[in-house]
Every structure is written in C-alpha cells, then in structure tokens.
Design a protein around this motif. Structure first.
Motif, mmCIF file in Angstrom:
data_model
loop_
_atom_site.group_PDB
_atom_site.id
_atom_site.type_symbol
_atom_site.label_atom_id
_atom_site.label_comp_id
_atom_site.label_asym_id
_atom_site.label_seq_id
_atom_site.Cartn_x
_atom_site.Cartn_y
_atom_site.Cartn_z
ATOM 1 N N VAL C 135 22.437 -11.868 25.661
ATOM 2 C CA VAL C 135 22.720 -12.869 24.478
ATOM 3 C C VAL C 135 21.769 -13.905 24.424
ATOM 4 O O VAL C 135 21.236 -13.955 23.203
ATOM 5 C CB VAL C 135 24.265 -13.508 24.862
ATOM 6 N N CYS C 136 21.446 -14.514 25.584
ATOM 7 C CA CYS C 136 20.392 -15.571 25.509
ATOM 8 C C CYS C 136 19.062 -15.054 25.005
ATOM 9 O O CYS C 136 18.391 -15.746 24.090
ATOM 10 C CB CYS C 136 20.125 -16.200 26.997
ATOM 11 N N GLY C 137 18.615 -14.002 25.569
ATOM 12 C CA GLY C 137 17.171 -13.470 25.314
ATOM 13 C C GLY C 137 17.148 -13.080 23.780
ATOM 14 O O GLY C 137 16.211 -13.253 22.908
ATOM 15 N N ILE C 138 18.164 -12.383 23.266
ATOM 16 C CA ILE C 138 18.044 -11.750 21.863
ATOM 17 C C ILE C 138 18.292 -13.154 20.733
ATOM 18 O O ILE C 138 17.744 -12.992 19.941
ATOM 19 C CB ILE C 138 19.249 -10.801 21.723
ATOM 20 N N SER C 139 19.140 -14.167 21.288
ATOM 21 C CA SER C 139 19.324 -15.153 20.330
ATOM 22 C C SER C 139 17.794 -15.875 20.441
ATOM 23 O O SER C 139 17.411 -16.310 19.471
ATOM 24 C CB SER C 139 20.399 -16.281 20.961
#
Lengths: 118, 355, 155
Positions: C135-139
């Motif tokens: 979630v954090c990486g893709i965002s």
C-alpha cells in the motif's frame, strides 16, 4: 570490480536496517515499509538510479530496490500520461508481486507453522 | 486493616494441584516438579488453540482425580487464559461440564482465580472449587507478537510465553479431609502437610508508562511491588514472616527492577536475595536462549501448582505469598498509542502440619 | 494537553530511563556485522547469477527479474519448511531487509492462519505485514508519477 560495490552497498543497507531495529523500537514490518518508501522517494529525487548503476543487485535486492522499481515505473509512465503515471509503478513491479503472491499462496497451503524453534 | 486484603478465617484448603507444560519448559530447571510434560507442543491436537484447551483440561481432570473427587462434586470452575474471549478456558469448560466463571487478568489469572476460589469456599458459598489458568507459546505469540515463522530477532529483554497450565482444587469443608477414603491419590496427599489459603490481596492497575511490549517485566514491576507492600500492611506482617515471596512472570529484567524498588521501600538486600523469587526466571534454562525468562498465565500457574504447592506440602516452605503479575495490554491498544499497564494479585498460602 | 498529562509523561520518561539500567542491551556490533555480511553476500550472489544469465543472452532487465523472483521463491519455500525463522534469528536485517524479508512476511503470516481456512485465513492474512508495504510503496510511486506528470505537462 563491480562485486565489491555490490557487497558493500547491499551489506550497508542491511546494516542500517539492523541498526534501526536494534536502536529504535521499530518492529520488522515497520522497517520494511520505511525502506520501500525511502527507495521510492530517493528514486523520485533521482538519487537511487546512480546507486543501482554502481552496485547492481546490491541496490536492487534490498527493499529500497523494490521502491526504486515502483517509482521508476511511475516516472516512465508519467511521460505518456496521467493514468500511465499511476499505473507505471505496479506495472514495473508486477512480476515480483505476482510470483510472491501465487507462489507464496501455494507454499502456505502446503506447509504448517512449527513450534520447536524458539 | 485495609480493605484490599481478605483474611480467610476458615482457611480453605488446597487439597490437590496439577501442572502440565510443553517440551521446552519440561527441559528447564523446574522439570522434576511438573506433573505432566508433553514432548509435543500440539498435544496431539489439530490447532494450537485446541492444544492449549486440551492441556488445561488435562490438568483440571488430573487435579480433580488427585483430590479423590469426581466432576460432579466440584461446585465451581474458575479459569482464564490469554486468548481473545478466553477461548481455551471456555472450550475446556464446555468439555468438563462444571459450572464455569471465566476470568481475564492477563498473566495474573492464576492468583486471581485462586483468590476468588478462596473467597467462595471461605464464605461457604461453595464446598469445592477448581482454580486454573493456561497459556501456550504458539497461540499467544501469534496474537500479541509476530508469526512463528517470521524471521525476526527478539530483543534480549523480550520474554517467551510459557506453554503450560496449572490447576488447584480448593475445599472449604474442614471435616472433609478426604482421609476416610481409601484412594491411592488421597493417601499421597495426606502424606504431606495441609496447604491452606490464609489471605489474599487484590491488585490495582498500575501504569508506569512503558510502551514497548518487549519490556513487559518492567511494565509489571511497580504493580508487583505495590501489591507486596499492600499485602504486608493488610496482614500486619513483615518480609521476615514469609519463607518465599514469589512473583509470576516478571522475568530477569522485571525482577531486577522490582527488587530495586523493594530495596528503596526499605527491604534489605539479604531478604530480597533469600526470599524474592520469580517464576519467569525459574522455568527456562537460561543457556537455551531464553535470556529474559518466561511469561504468560501458564508460567505462574504451572510453577505455583507444581513447585510451590509441593514445597508447601512437604513442609519445606511454611508461608508463601504468591503473586501472579499481568500486563493489561490488548491486541489493539499498542497500535492506538496506549502504554502497557500492569497488575498483580496476591494469595498467601500456609503449610499446616497437623498430622 | 493539561498539566496532569504532562506530569504523567514526565514520570513515564523517568521510569523508562530507570528501567534501562536493568535491561540487557542488544549486541549492536555483532548484530550489525552479521547483517552486513549476510546481506552483502546475498546481494553479491544475486549479482553473480544475474551476470551469468546476461552472458547466456538474457536481457539485463529480465535477468534482474529472474533473480528477484528466485530469491522470493526460495525465501518463501524456506519459510514453509520452517528454516527462515532460524536464519532470521542469526542474520537479522541481513535477510529481513532484502526482498527475502518481504517474501517471508507473506508466507509466515499466511501459514499461521491456515486453520482459519484457505480463503479468509491464508488468503486474508497473507497481507497483514506485506499489505502495508504494498500500500505504502504503490501509493508513493503513484504520487511520484503524478508529480512527474505535472512537471512534464507544465514544464
């Protein structure tokens, strides 16, 4: 000799992670998130690419490398359009994610956790 | 006399006790004191939760058998564990079919249930009560920490949840000394001294503000010290009146902290060294990689029911203050930025050599 | 924050400091050294395999992908076999920080909940640790992409 840089950079990134876990109260999952986001941000500032060119796997195998792949894909997509910019990250990292999910699922269905090692 | 301390005038007797532990605990320094040791932490069950429940059930049944009683003769079962909605205890109660009161006091459950059993039997509301508690490494670890197969390192202050359970049968009837029955188990019980519950003190929840769940011992130490001092003032006794003051699962770090705070409260070093003991530091072999000792309901439950009870029975200990210590954190509270409050409940046992 | 809260916080800080005197410290130097050597060796081995693959005619990009996928699969298999936790106990960040740590996080959480069923147990819990990472990486990547797009359009 390329391998020396690979070893030094890769080892150094892991050593920073170890220091983070030991010295602060950060748990392993938080360290993973921090590293991926850090890799993405560094690539966004165009600072990670030189590291990859210098160290190869030393920079791509540790988790900041995952963030780097995501950000790089997004930056390439940005040249084509807005949607491509959003898509680009996942597209670039899709191979790793797809294998990790499917193979991980198969492995999890086969094996069970063990108690003995504590 | 302060109201936190209950003095049991009728001195209910602990007529039997039983303990069961897992493999690693069974290899530790306490191994000769446990009644049952399993080689297999699954206890032959399909899930870890079933394993814990089965282990608890085994100790309860064994304790009842040792008391020379049947399940029908037990009026009340007081039990608790660490799992959400105290699953192990309720499912054990489903199987044994004894009226059941479920308790949650985190790792302080063993003395919490023992104290209530004392109150019920001393007050004459029950003739016979069973008090028990359990914990299992594999069920607690996944609920409170990281999965078993996750490749993380434990910081050296982190304690390890004990796979273990303990049960005691408490009787309020003096005449029912069980020595009329020619039961093999009875004879064994009667060989030793009577073990009676003389007093108990209920704990307050103390929050010293620790945030790291790897430092539970330090989070519980102030509550333990507070309880010891409250019990001493409540009973009008001093440290010297006890042969042993034994805490539940402070571990090496928590024990050191508690000893230091006790020292500040005026207890001498010799007294602390001679009499202050912690189950968490006793249960594992330190060289085996358990640098900080054990934790969990099963830690105090198994050591109290195994080691302490038998030492009272054979008269080598005359008066003991047992206090299980609990860290009152939930699975979500650390994520909401809450600190870890601690609690301790104390029960005083005496050895009566009236035979 | 009122005065009472502030006082509590001060006391908590003081207690934490006091407790530190009794708490054993991690072996910093040894742990860092182990993480450095194991992590470095893992990266070097990956580089070697990647170089061998490029020599046999695989494109540089695909060779990198093969290596990543290989490490992920190996780490997940070792987790399933119950060996990864022992390796992690020794090497610490040396295997947690490389992509193997991400792979381990997925399988270790998933098999823990196997008894809760193959769909909601294994399928759902697979992402308790890996989910936040994704979630954090893709965002982050999406935000970076959008920023680059805005710069491209306006500049």
């Amino acid at each position: 000799m390329g391998y020396v840089y690979t070893f030094l950079i890769g080892g150094a990134i892991c050593a920073i992670g170890q220091l983070l876990m030991d010295a602060t109260k950060l748990t392993a999952p938080r360290v993973l998130v921090i590293f991926v986001v850090a890799g993405a941000v560094l690539q966004g500032l165009q600072l990670y690419e030189p590291l990859v060119e210098l160290a190869g796997s030393g920079a791509t195998v540790p988790l900041p490398g995952f963030g780097y792949v995501l950000a790089k894909g997004a930056m390439e997509g940005a040249r084509e359009g807005l949607l491509q910019a959003v898509m680009g990250g996942v597209k670039a990292a899709s191979g790793g994610i797809a294998v990790a999910v499917s193979w991980g699922y198969i492995v999890s269905l086969i094996f069970s956790p063990k108690s003995i090692v504590r | 006399m302060n109201k936190r301390t209950f003095i049991f005038k009728n001195r209910p007797e602990v007529i039997s006790a039983s303990s069961a532990v897992g493999k690693k605990e069974g290899q530790g320094p306490m191994k000769s004191w446990f009644d049952m040791i399993s080689d297999d932490d699954t206890f032959g069950q399909k899930t870890w939760e079933k394993a814990e429940s089965y282990m608890l059930k085994t100790t309860v049944e064994d304790a009842i058998k040792k008391a020379g009683k049947t399940k029908d003769e037990i009026d009340i079962l007081l039990s608790g564990d660490l799992l959400n909605q105290i699953m192990s205890s309720s499912f054990m109660a489903r199987d044994v079919q004894i009226p059941f009161i479920g308790l949650y006091g985190a790792c302080s459950t063993m003395t919490e249930s023992l104290m209530l059993a004392g109150v019920l039997t001393d007050g004459g509301y029950c003739d016979t009560a069973v008090s028990c508690a359990s914990s299992h490494f594999c069920t607690a670890e996944r609920q409170f920490r990281l999965p078993l197969e996750h490749g993380h390192q434990k910081p050296p202050s982190a304690q390890s949840t004990v796979t273990g359970a303990g049960a005691m049968v408490i009787s309020g009837i003096k005449s029912n000394k069980c020595n009329n029955k020619p039961d093999a188990f009875q004879v064994k019980t009667r060989e030793g001294n009577r073990v009676v519950i003389t007093a108990a003190t209920a704990g307050k929840v103390f929050d010293p503000g620790i945030r790291d769940s790897n430092e539970m011992g330090a989070a519980m130490a102030p509550a333990a010290v507070d309880l010891i001092l409250a019990h001493l003032s409540g009973t009008g006794r001093t440290f010297d009146d006890y042969d042993m003051i034994v805490t539940g699962d402070l571990g090496f770090t928590g024990k050191a902290v508690a000893a230091d705070i006790l020292g500040q409260a005026g207890v001498t070093k010799e007294q602390i060294e001679k009499k202050f003991v912690d189950c968490g530091t006793l249960i594992y072999d330190k060289a085996d990689g358990f640098e900080s000792g054990g934790s969990g309901c099963g830690c105090s439950a198994s050591v109290f029911s195994g080691y302490v009870y038998k030492m009272l029975q054979n008269g080598r200990l005359k008066r003991v203050l047992m206090l299980s210590t609990g860290a009152m954190l939930s699975t979500i509270s650390p994520f909401q930025g809450e600190t870890i409050p601690g609690i301790a409940h104390g029960v005083e046992l005496e050895s009566e050599g009236d035979l | 924050m009122n005065d009472n809260d502030k006082k509590k916080k001060r006391e908590a800080k003081a207690y934490e400091k006091y407790v530190k005197n009794f708490t054993p410290k991690p072996h910093y130097t040894m742990n860092i050294l182990k993480a450095f050597i194991v992590g470095g060796s893992l990266c070097t081995a990956a580089m070697y395999v990647q170089n061998v693959l490029t020599e046999t005619g695989v494109s540089k990009e695909m060779a990198g992908n093969y290596v990543t996928v290989g490490i992920v699969m190996l780490a997940q298999l070792l987790t399933g076999l119950g060996l990864f936790d022992s390796i992690g106990k020794f090497a610490g960040a040396g295997v947690i920080v490389p992509i193997s740590g991400f792979a381990n996080a997925m399988v270790s959480t998933a098999i823990e909940y196997k008894k809760e069923g193959p769909v909601l147990g294994v399928g759902g819990k697979m992402f308790t640790v890996a989910g936040p990472v994704l979630v954090c990486g893709i965002s982050a990547s999406a935000v970076i992409g959008i920023i680059y797009w805005v710069i491209g359009v306006t500049g």
